[in-house]
Design a protein around this motif. Sequence first.
Motif, PDB file in Angstrom:
ATOM      1  N   GLU A  27       3.590   6.455   7.767  1.00  0.00           N
ATOM      2  CA  GLU A  27       2.853   5.305   7.246  1.00  0.00           C
ATOM      3  C   GLU A  27       1.351   5.471   7.413  1.00  0.00           C
ATOM      4  OE1 GLU A  27       2.381   0.459   7.938  1.00  0.00           O
ATOM      5  OE2 GLU A  27       4.020   1.559   8.922  1.00  0.00           O
ATOM      6  N   ALA A  28       0.924   5.964   8.579  1.00  0.00           N
ATOM      7  CA  ALA A  28      -0.508   6.114   8.827  1.00  0.00           C
ATOM      8  C   ALA A  28      -1.138   7.101   7.843  1.00  0.00           C
ATOM      9  CB  ALA A  28      -0.744   6.571  10.262  1.00  0.00           C
ATOM     10  N   GLU A  29      -0.463   8.214   7.592  1.00  0.00           N
ATOM     11  CA  GLU A  29      -0.991   9.198   6.641  1.00  0.00           C
ATOM     12  C   GLU A  29      -1.073   8.623   5.231  1.00  0.00           C
ATOM     13  OE1 GLU A  29       0.469  13.562   7.591  1.00  0.00           O
ATOM     14  OE2 GLU A  29       2.075  12.136   8.022  1.00  0.00           O
ATOM     15  N   LEU A  30      -0.052   7.885   4.844  1.00  0.00           N
ATOM     16  CA  LEU A  30      -0.028   7.311   3.500  1.00  0.00           C
ATOM     17  C   LEU A  30      -1.133   6.280   3.324  1.00  0.00           C
ATOM     18  CD1 LEU A  30       3.847   7.003   3.271  1.00  0.00           C
ATOM     19  CD2 LEU A  30       2.427   8.575   1.929  1.00  0.00           C
ATOM     20  N   ARG A  31      -1.331   5.450   4.336  1.00  0.00           N
ATOM     21  CA  ARG A  31      -2.405   4.446   4.263  1.00  0.00           C
ATOM     22  C   ARG A  31      -3.773   5.127   4.252  1.00  0.00           C
ATOM     23  NH1 ARG A  31      -0.577  -0.532   4.280  1.00  0.00           N
ATOM     24  NH2 ARG A  31       1.388  -1.064   5.314  1.00  0.00           N
ATOM     25  N   ALA A  32      -3.926   6.156   5.074  1.00  0.00           N
ATOM     26  CA  ALA A  32      -5.203   6.862   5.129  1.00  0.00           C
ATOM     27  C   ALA A  32      -5.522   7.531   3.792  1.00  0.00           C
ATOM     28  CB  ALA A  32      -5.177   7.905   6.251  1.00  0.00           C
ATOM     29  N   ALA A  33      -4.484   7.939   3.076  1.00  0.00           N
ATOM     30  CA  ALA A  33      -4.687   8.579   1.767  1.00  0.00           C
ATOM     31  C   ALA A  33      -5.051   7.568   0.689  1.00  0.00           C
ATOM     32  CB  ALA A  33      -3.422   9.332   1.364  1.00  0.00           C
ATOM     33  N   GLY A  34      -4.866   6.268   0.982  1.00  0.00           N
ATOM     34  CA  GLY A  34      -5.271   5.243   0.027  1.00  0.00           C
ATOM     35  C   GLY A  34      -4.141   4.466  -0.617  1.00  0.00           C
ATOM     36  N   ALA A  35      -2.916   4.569  -0.076  1.00  0.00           N
ATOM     37  CA  ALA A  35      -1.802   3.813  -0.656  1.00  0.00           C
ATOM     38  C   ALA A  35      -2.118   2.321  -0.636  1.00  0.00           C
ATOM     39  CB  ALA A  35      -0.523   4.087   0.123  1.00  0.00           C
ATOM     40  N   ASP A  36      -1.815   1.636  -1.747  1.00  0.00           N
ATOM     41  CA  ASP A  36      -2.027   0.192  -1.816  1.00  0.00           C
ATOM     42  C   ASP A  36      -0.964  -0.566  -1.036  1.00  0.00           C
ATOM     43  OD1 ASP A  36      -4.302   0.056  -3.766  1.00  0.00           O
ATOM     44  OD2 ASP A  36      -2.856   1.109  -5.022  1.00  0.00           O
ATOM     45  N   VAL A  37       0.247  -0.032  -1.039  1.00  0.00           N
ATOM     46  CA  VAL A  37       1.391  -0.652  -0.377  1.00  0.00           C
ATOM     47  C   VAL A  37       2.183   0.458   0.293  1.00  0.00           C
ATOM     48  CG1 VAL A  37       3.514  -1.998  -0.713  1.00  0.00           C
ATOM     49  CG2 VAL A  37       1.532  -2.406  -2.198  1.00  0.00           C
ATOM     50  N   VAL A  38       2.647   0.237   1.520  1.00  0.00           N
ATOM     51  CA  VAL A  38       3.556   1.178   2.171  1.00  0.00           C
ATOM     52  C   VAL A  38       4.822   0.431   2.568  1.00  0.00           C
ATOM     53  CG1 VAL A  38       3.911   2.823   4.040  1.00  0.00           C
ATOM     54  CG2 VAL A  38       1.630   2.576   3.041  1.00  0.00           C
ATOM     55  N   LEU A  39       5.952   0.911   2.080  1.00  0.00           N
ATOM     56  CA  LEU A  39       7.250   0.345   2.405  1.00  0.00           C
ATOM     57  C   LEU A  39       8.030   1.335   3.274  1.00  0.00           C
ATOM     58  CD1 LEU A  39       8.263  -0.823  -1.199  1.00  0.00           C
ATOM     59  CD2 LEU A  39       7.105  -2.181   0.573  1.00  0.00           C
ATOM     60  N   PRO A  40       8.899   0.834   4.157  1.00  0.00           N
ATOM     61  CA  PRO A  40       9.683   1.766   4.962  1.00  0.00           C
ATOM     62  C   PRO A  40      10.620   2.616   4.114  1.00  0.00           C
ATOM     63  CG  PRO A  40      10.328  -0.525   5.412  1.00  0.00           C
ATOM     64  CD  PRO A  40       9.104  -0.572   4.564  1.00  0.00           C
ATOM     65  N   ASP A  41      11.179   2.041   3.048  1.00  0.00           N
ATOM     66  CA  ASP A  41      12.041   2.775   2.124  1.00  0.00           C
ATOM     67  C   ASP A  41      12.233   1.925   0.873  1.00  0.00           C
ATOM     68  OD1 ASP A  41      14.166   0.888   2.604  1.00  0.00           O
ATOM     69  OD2 ASP A  41      14.690   2.003   4.407  1.00  0.00           O
ATOM     70  N   LEU A  42      13.021   2.421  -0.062  1.00  0.00           N
ATOM     71  CA  LEU A  42      13.181   1.720  -1.334  1.00  0.00           C
ATOM     72  C   LEU A  42      14.044   0.470  -1.244  1.00  0.00           C
ATOM     73  CD1 LEU A  42      13.500   4.550  -4.015  1.00  0.00           C
ATOM     74  CD2 LEU A  42      11.594   2.969  -3.661  1.00  0.00           C
ATOM     75  N   THR A  43      14.720   0.262  -0.129  1.00  0.00           N
ATOM     76  CA  THR A  43      15.459  -0.997  -0.003  1.00  0.00           C
ATOM     77  C   THR A  43      14.507  -2.186   0.023  1.00  0.00           C
ATOM     78  OG1 THR A  43      15.521  -0.973   2.420  1.00  0.00           O
ATOM     79  CG2 THR A  43      17.332   0.148   1.265  1.00  0.00           C
ATOM     80  N   GLU A  44      13.226  -1.936   0.301  1.00  0.00           N
ATOM     81  CA  GLU A  44      12.226  -3.001   0.328  1.00  0.00           C
ATOM     82  C   GLU A  44      11.511  -3.160  -1.021  1.00  0.00           C
ATOM     83  OE1 GLU A  44      11.621  -4.901   3.056  1.00  0.00           O
ATOM     84  OE2 GLU A  44      13.246  -3.858   4.098  1.00  0.00           O
ATOM     85  N   PHE A  45      11.824  -2.270  -1.959  1.00  0.00           N
ATOM     86  CA  PHE A  45      11.072  -2.292  -3.211  1.00  0.00           C
ATOM     87  C   PHE A  45      11.320  -3.555  -4.012  1.00  0.00           C
ATOM     88  CE2 PHE A  45      10.662  -1.558  -7.771  1.00  0.00           C
ATOM     89  CZ  PHE A  45       9.359  -1.094  -7.852  1.00  0.00           C
ATOM     90  N   ARG A  46      12.560  -3.988  -4.174  1.00  0.00           N
ATOM     91  CA  ARG A  46      12.843  -5.149  -5.003  1.00  0.00           C
ATOM     92  C   ARG A  46      12.056  -6.370  -4.547  1.00  0.00           C
ATOM     93  NH1 ARG A  46      16.590  -7.411  -8.571  1.00  0.00           N
ATOM     94  NH2 ARG A  46      17.814  -5.476  -8.702  1.00  0.00           N
ATOM     95  N   ALA A  47      12.042  -6.644  -3.252  1.00  0.00           N
ATOM     96  CA  ALA A  47      11.317  -7.817  -2.743  1.00  0.00           C
ATOM     97  C   ALA A  47       9.833  -7.704  -3.060  1.00  0.00           C
ATOM     98  CB  ALA A  47      11.535  -7.969  -1.250  1.00  0.00           C
ATOM     99  N   TRP A  48       9.262  -6.488  -2.854  1.00  0.00           N
ATOM    100  CA  TRP A  48       7.840  -6.308  -3.177  1.00  0.00           C
ATOM    101  C   TRP A  48       7.618  -6.504  -4.668  1.00  0.00           C
ATOM    102  CZ3 TRP A  48       5.556  -2.946  -6.614  1.00  0.00           C
ATOM    103  CH2 TRP A  48       4.159  -3.031  -6.665  1.00  0.00           C
ATOM    104  N   TRP A  49       8.453  -5.900  -5.488  1.00  0.00           N
ATOM    105  CA  TRP A  49       8.299  -5.950  -6.947  1.00  0.00           C
ATOM    106  C   TRP A  49       8.387  -7.377  -7.463  1.00  0.00           C
ATOM    107  CZ3 TRP A  49       6.610  -3.672 -11.101  1.00  0.00           C
ATOM    108  CH2 TRP A  49       7.138  -3.952 -12.357  1.00  0.00           C
ATOM    109  N   GLU A  50       9.361  -8.130  -6.972  1.00  0.00           N
ATOM    110  CA  GLU A  50       9.532  -9.510  -7.451  1.00  0.00           C
ATOM    111  C   GLU A  50       8.340 -10.378  -7.043  1.00  0.00           C
ATOM    112  OE1 GLU A  50      13.412 -10.645  -6.092  1.00  0.00           O
ATOM    113  OE2 GLU A  50      14.427  -9.547  -7.719  1.00  0.00           O
ATOM    114  N   ALA A  51       7.818 -10.155  -5.829  1.00  0.00           N
ATOM    115  CA  ALA A  51       6.617 -10.887  -5.414  1.00  0.00           C
ATOM    116  C   ALA A  51       5.411 -10.481  -6.262  1.00  0.00           C
ATOM    117  CB  ALA A  51       6.341 -10.639  -3.934  1.00  0.00           C
ATOM    118  N   TYR A  52       5.327  -9.191  -6.544  1.00  0.00           N
ATOM    119  CA  TYR A  52       4.220  -8.655  -7.351  1.00  0.00           C
ATOM    120  C   TYR A  52       4.259  -9.207  -8.771  1.00  0.00           C
ATOM    121  CZ  TYR A  52       1.535  -5.139  -9.916  1.00  0.00           C
ATOM    122  OH  TYR A  52       0.650  -4.507 -10.734  1.00  0.00           O
ATOM    123  N   CYS A  53       5.468  -9.304  -9.340  1.00  0.00           N
ATOM    124  CA  CYS A  53       5.598  -9.830 -10.687  1.00  0.00           C
ATOM    125  C   CYS A  53       5.355 -11.342 -10.732  1.00  0.00           C
ATOM    126  CB  CYS A  53       7.001  -9.526 -11.230  1.00  0.00           C
ATOM    127  SG  CYS A  53       7.292  -7.797 -11.574  1.00  0.00           S
ATOM    128  N   GLY A  54       5.486 -11.994  -9.576  1.00  0.00           N
ATOM    129  CA  GLY A  54       5.178 -13.407  -9.471  1.00  0.00           C
ATOM    130  C   GLY A  54       6.149 -14.291 -10.204  1.00  0.00           C
TER     131      GLY A  54
END
Length: 209
Positions: free
Chosen positions: A182-209
């Motif tokens: 996570e630290a490397e990904l954030r340092a590289a400039g990632a806008d969002v870091v998720l532990p894995d893709l099981t968290e993607f749907r929740a992020w996506w639905e919130a993002y789509c509003g």
Amino acid sequence: MSPMTLSRPPLTVGFDLDMTLIDSRPGIKATYEAFSAQVGVEIDADLAVSRLGPPLEHELAHWFPEAEIEERVAQYRALYPTYAIEASLAMAGARDAIQAVREAGGRTIVVTAKNEPHAKLHLTHLGIDPDAVIGGLWAEGKAEALREHSAGVYVGDHTGDVRGAAAAGAVSVAVATGPCDEAELRAAGADVVLPDLTEFRAWWEAYCG
């Protein structure tokens, strides 16, 4: 770039393949072991699979002189379908992430450094069906396909994926399931870091509003 700066959710989401949608480590390890035996050169397969992300040529450069790389790539790829496809598994949440985008009316593409025929073999075997698959692109080079398909989000596990998203002006969603934490990904400039893709749907639905 923050997702909140976009006026509407993107219609196309790009995904990396190795260690994002699929856990190809068992298959790639088996391929390296068979390849090593065939060519008579000792290769640390465990080390090789610990740094997946860059193109095959980058890894083989650790084990062979530059003049041999093209030949060795061909030899490795000839073995790959036999040893790598059935042994590789879908990452947790991979199919649901594709489905979540589709349910929102979007398209999904896979943009990977892996050669395109083998990428398609993996996805077909696992029943993952994106709208397009583009192979042979790495890091900033992935921006070419992301722009061509108007992808507004790119999901990957490597800092090279973060750079590719940035080069395309896409939101970088990183998953900490590959060689970069996570630290490397954030340092590289990632806008969002998720532990894995099981968290993607929740992020996506919130993002789509």
